[in-house]
Enzyme design. Structure first.
Site, PDB file in Angstrom:
ATOM      1  N   THR A   7       0.849  -1.192   0.000  1.00 34.82           N
ATOM      2  CA  THR A   7       0.000   0.000   0.000  1.00 34.82           C
ATOM      3  C   THR A   7       0.878   1.233   0.000  1.00 34.82           C
ATOM      4  O   THR A   7       1.998   1.203   0.509  1.00 34.82           O
ATOM      5  CB  THR A   7      -0.921   0.048   1.238  1.00 34.82           C
ATOM      6  OG1 THR A   7      -1.754   1.206   1.149  1.00 34.82           O
ATOM      7  CG2 THR A   7      -0.142   0.120   2.546  1.00 34.82           C
ATOM      8  N   ASN A   9      -0.741   4.006   1.102  1.00 30.74           N
ATOM      9  CA  ASN A   9      -1.582   4.827   1.973  1.00 30.74           C
ATOM     10  C   ASN A   9      -1.073   4.699   3.422  1.00 30.74           C
ATOM     11  O   ASN A   9      -1.253   3.673   4.066  1.00 30.74           O
ATOM     12  CB  ASN A   9      -3.037   4.342   1.855  1.00 30.74           C
ATOM     13  CG  ASN A   9      -4.002   5.183   2.668  1.00 30.74           C
ATOM     14  OD1 ASN A   9      -3.663   5.673   3.725  1.00 30.74           O
ATOM     15  ND2 ASN A   9      -5.217   5.324   2.161  1.00 30.74           N
ATOM     16  N   LYS A  12      -3.491   3.609   6.203  1.00 38.38           N
ATOM     17  CA  LYS A  12      -3.710   2.159   6.302  1.00 38.38           C
ATOM     18  C   LYS A  12      -2.551   1.497   7.058  1.00 38.38           C
ATOM     19  O   LYS A  12      -2.773   0.610   7.888  1.00 38.38           O
ATOM     20  CB  LYS A  12      -3.798   1.527   4.905  1.00 38.38           C
ATOM     21  CG  LYS A  12      -5.043   1.883   4.107  1.00 38.38           C
ATOM     22  CD  LYS A  12      -5.038   1.106   2.791  1.00 38.38           C
ATOM     23  CE  LYS A  12      -6.231   1.387   1.917  1.00 38.38           C
ATOM     24  NZ  LYS A  12      -6.181   0.635   0.646  1.00 38.38           N
ATOM     25  N   ASP A  69      -7.941  -3.657  -0.542  1.00 40.68           N
ATOM     26  CA  ASP A  69      -8.718  -2.627  -1.216  1.00 40.68           C
ATOM     27  C   ASP A  69      -9.985  -2.451  -0.393  1.00 40.68           C
ATOM     28  O   ASP A  69     -10.597  -3.427   0.040  1.00 40.68           O
ATOM     29  CB  ASP A  69      -9.058  -3.046  -2.647  1.00 40.68           C
ATOM     30  CG  ASP A  69      -9.317  -1.834  -3.524  1.00 40.68           C
ATOM     31  OD1 ASP A  69      -8.479  -0.915  -3.535  1.00 40.68           O
ATOM     32  OD2 ASP A  69     -10.362  -1.783  -4.196  1.00 40.68           O
ATOM     33  N   PHE A 149      -9.378   8.729   8.699  1.00 41.70           N
ATOM     34  CA  PHE A 149      -9.051   9.299   7.385  1.00 41.70           C
ATOM     35  C   PHE A 149     -10.204   9.011   6.425  1.00 41.70           C
ATOM     36  O   PHE A 149     -11.194   8.367   6.794  1.00 41.70           O
ATOM     37  CB  PHE A 149      -7.728   8.729   6.850  1.00 41.70           C
ATOM     38  CG  PHE A 149      -7.781   7.275   6.445  1.00 41.70           C
ATOM     39  CD1 PHE A 149      -7.723   6.271   7.405  1.00 41.70           C
ATOM     40  CD2 PHE A 149      -7.906   6.903   5.110  1.00 41.70           C
ATOM     41  CE1 PHE A 149      -7.778   4.933   7.046  1.00 41.70           C
ATOM     42  CE2 PHE A 149      -7.965   5.564   4.737  1.00 41.70           C
ATOM     43  CZ  PHE A 149      -7.898   4.577   5.711  1.00 41.70           C
ATOM     44  N   TYR A 151     -13.394   8.731   4.554  1.00 45.80           N
ATOM     45  CA  TYR A 151     -14.802   9.012   4.844  1.00 45.80           C
ATOM     46  C   TYR A 151     -15.149   8.887   6.335  1.00 45.80           C
ATOM     47  O   TYR A 151     -16.321   8.934   6.692  1.00 45.80           O
ATOM     48  CB  TYR A 151     -15.691   8.049   4.061  1.00 45.80           C
ATOM     49  CG  TYR A 151     -15.628   8.189   2.551  1.00 45.80           C
ATOM     50  CD1 TYR A 151     -16.662   8.805   1.838  1.00 45.80           C
ATOM     51  CD2 TYR A 151     -14.549   7.688   1.822  1.00 45.80           C
ATOM     52  CE1 TYR A 151     -16.623   8.912   0.452  1.00 45.80           C
ATOM     53  CE2 TYR A 151     -14.495   7.797   0.432  1.00 45.80           C
ATOM     54  CZ  TYR A 151     -15.530   8.414  -0.239  1.00 45.80           C
ATOM     55  OH  TYR A 151     -15.480   8.523  -1.610  1.00 45.80           O
ATOM     56  N   LYS A 172     -11.853   2.234  16.638  1.00 43.14           N
ATOM     57  CA  LYS A 172     -11.823   1.871  15.209  1.00 43.14           C
ATOM     58  C   LYS A 172     -10.945   0.637  14.999  1.00 43.14           C
ATOM     59  O   LYS A 172     -11.303  -0.256  14.234  1.00 43.14           O
ATOM     60  CB  LYS A 172     -11.321   3.043  14.348  1.00 43.14           C
ATOM     61  CG  LYS A 172     -11.410   2.710  12.863  1.00 43.14           C
ATOM     62  CD  LYS A 172     -10.968   3.804  11.921  1.00 43.14           C
ATOM     63  CE  LYS A 172     -11.096   3.327  10.475  1.00 43.14           C
ATOM     64  NZ  LYS A 172     -10.466   4.200   9.496  1.00 43.14           N
ATOM     65  N   ARG A 178     -11.296  -3.062   8.343  1.00 43.08           N
ATOM     66  CA  ARG A 178      -9.872  -3.427   8.174  1.00 43.08           C
ATOM     67  C   ARG A 178      -9.439  -4.352   9.311  1.00 43.08           C
ATOM     68  O   ARG A 178      -8.741  -5.341   9.084  1.00 43.08           O
ATOM     69  CB  ARG A 178      -9.055  -2.128   8.168  1.00 43.08           C
ATOM     70  CG  ARG A 178      -7.556  -2.300   7.948  1.00 43.08           C
ATOM     71  CD  ARG A 178      -6.912  -0.974   7.544  1.00 43.08           C
ATOM     72  NE  ARG A 178      -7.410  -0.510   6.261  1.00 43.08           N
ATOM     73  CZ  ARG A 178      -8.256   0.524   6.115  1.00 43.08           C
ATOM     74  NH1 ARG A 178      -8.652   1.217   7.158  1.00 43.08           N
ATOM     75  NH2 ARG A 178      -8.683   0.849   4.910  1.00 43.08           N
TER      76      ARG A 178
HETATM   77  P1  ITT Z   1      -3.587   1.792  -1.683  1.00 41.56           P
HETATM   78  O1  ITT Z   1      -4.358   1.402  -2.920  1.00 41.56           O
HETATM   79  O2  ITT Z   1      -2.197   2.233  -1.954  1.00 41.56           O
HETATM   80  O3  ITT Z   1      -3.662   0.747  -0.600  1.00 41.56           O
HETATM   81  P2  ITT Z   1      -5.623   3.881  -1.535  1.00 41.56           P
HETATM   82  O4  ITT Z   1      -5.788   5.095  -0.664  1.00 41.56           O
HETATM   83  O5  ITT Z   1      -5.613   4.091  -3.023  1.00 41.56           O
HETATM   84  O6  ITT Z   1      -4.314   3.095  -1.046  1.00 41.56           O
HETATM   85  P3  ITT Z   1      -7.979   2.233  -1.838  1.00 41.56           P
HETATM   86  O7  ITT Z   1      -7.720   2.057  -3.282  1.00 41.56           O
HETATM   87  O8  ITT Z   1      -8.336   1.028  -1.022  1.00 41.56           O
HETATM   88  O9  ITT Z   1      -6.742   2.889  -1.095  1.00 41.56           O
HETATM   89  O10 ITT Z   1      -9.053   3.380  -1.693  1.00 41.56           O
HETATM   90  C1  ITT Z   1      -9.976   3.340  -0.751  1.00 41.56           C
HETATM   91  C2  ITT Z   1     -10.437   4.742  -0.385  1.00 41.56           C
HETATM   92  O11 ITT Z   1     -11.489   4.502   0.530  1.00 41.56           O
HETATM   93  C3  ITT Z   1      -9.404   5.576   0.379  1.00 41.56           C
HETATM   94  O12 ITT Z   1      -8.735   6.470  -0.430  1.00 41.56           O
HETATM   95  C4  ITT Z   1     -10.294   6.318   1.389  1.00 41.56           C
HETATM   96  O13 ITT Z   1     -10.849   7.453   0.784  1.00 41.56           O
HETATM   97  C5  ITT Z   1     -11.404   5.332   1.631  1.00 41.56           C
HETATM   98  N1  ITT Z   1     -11.139   4.514   2.814  1.00 41.56           N
HETATM   99  C6  ITT Z   1     -10.440   3.343   2.887  1.00 41.56           C
HETATM  100  N2  ITT Z   1     -10.423   2.886   4.129  1.00 41.56           N
HETATM  101  C7  ITT Z   1     -11.091   3.769   4.883  1.00 41.56           C
HETATM  102  C8  ITT Z   1     -11.389   3.866   6.243  1.00 41.56           C
HETATM  103  O14 ITT Z   1     -10.975   2.952   7.106  1.00 41.56           O
HETATM  104  N3  ITT Z   1     -12.117   4.898   6.666  1.00 41.56           N
HETATM  105  C9  ITT Z   1     -12.549   5.836   5.815  1.00 41.56           C
HETATM  106  N4  ITT Z   1     -12.300   5.842   4.506  1.00 41.56           N
HETATM  107  C10 ITT Z   1     -11.573   4.816   4.033  1.00 41.56           C
END
Ligand code: ITT
Length: 194
Positions: A7, A9, A12, A69, A149, A151, A172, A178
């Site tokens: 990832t 992010n 995460k 994801d 983070f 939403y 959380k 997650r």
């Molecule tokens: P990676 O693909 O590099 O892991 P990303 O941010 O692109 O990171 P995703 O493709 O899984 O991650 O996108 C999911 C989106 O959903 C993320 O950008 C957030 O806006 C939202 N999201 C994911 N997990 C969340 C959480 O626990 N609480 C709130 N919003 C979340």
């Protein structure tokens, strides 16, 4: 054991580190291993996207790896934004834009029920495995709190009267989509005696 978490992010990474504390499992993110390429998420489902991320790393680095994801599925929008959750409000993946668009889309809807769904894809010793975690809840009428983070400021988990943005991070990391998916991953890794 040590494993790559594919990832980019950092939120995460922080949450998964918290969930994994005291498990003896250490994760290394893409930035930890100096992987800077953008992985295109072209899948039509969360499962496909999690597989794309894990298999890209496996093909390029031949390592044990997992990725995840996550999507937000809103009943009144027939499951949208779902697989497009990150870019719902535009290609910048901006959390405020995403939340504003969703609040507007729900203005005249009767139900605000929603769920976060996480798909984890693990590639271990060249074999692929999936784990899922779901958190049911509803979308609030306003953005509340600054924790978490994405939403989190507009998502109220079932059984609570506060958004994930207002609730303590420790809550959380116990109840989240997650956390539930990672718990299944940990149980599986333990069963493999790794
Ligand atoms: P990676 O693909 O590099 O892991 P990303 O941010 O692109 O990171 P995703 O493709 O899984 O991650 O996108 C999911 C989106 O959903 C993320 O950008 C957030 O806006 C939202 N999201 C994911 N997990 C969340 C959480 O626990 N609480 C709130 N919003 C979340």
């Amino acid at each position: 054991m040590e494993i790559i978490f594919a990832t980019s992010n950092q939120n995460k990474v922080n949450e998964v580190n918290e969930i994994l504390s005291n498990t003896g499992i250490t994760i290394f993110s893409l930035s930890d291993i100096g992987y800077t390429d953008e992985i295109e998420e072209t899948g039509k489902t969360l499962e496909e996207n999690s597989e794309i991320k894990a298999s890209t790393l496996f093909k390029e680095r031949a390592v044990n790896v997992f990725s995840e994801d996550t999507g937000l599925e809103v009943d009144a929008l027939n499951g949208a934004p779902g697989v497009y959750t990150a870019r719902y409000g535009g290609p910048e993946k901006n959390a405020d834009q995403n939340m504003n668009k969703l609040l507007t889309a729900l203005q005249d809807k009767d139900t605000r029920k929603a769920r976060f769904r996480t798909s984890i894809c693990l590639i271990l010793n060249e074999k692929i495995h999936f784990f899922e975690g779901v958190l049911n809840g509803s979308i609030s009428h306003d953005k509340l709190g600054s924790g978490g983070f994405g939403y989190d400021p507009i998502f109220v988990p079932e059984g609570y009267d506060k958004t994930l943005g207002q609730l303590d991070a420790a809550i959380k990391s116990k109840i989240s989509h997650r956390a539930r998916a990672v718990e299944k991953l940990v149980a599986f890794l333990r069963s493999q005696k790794i």
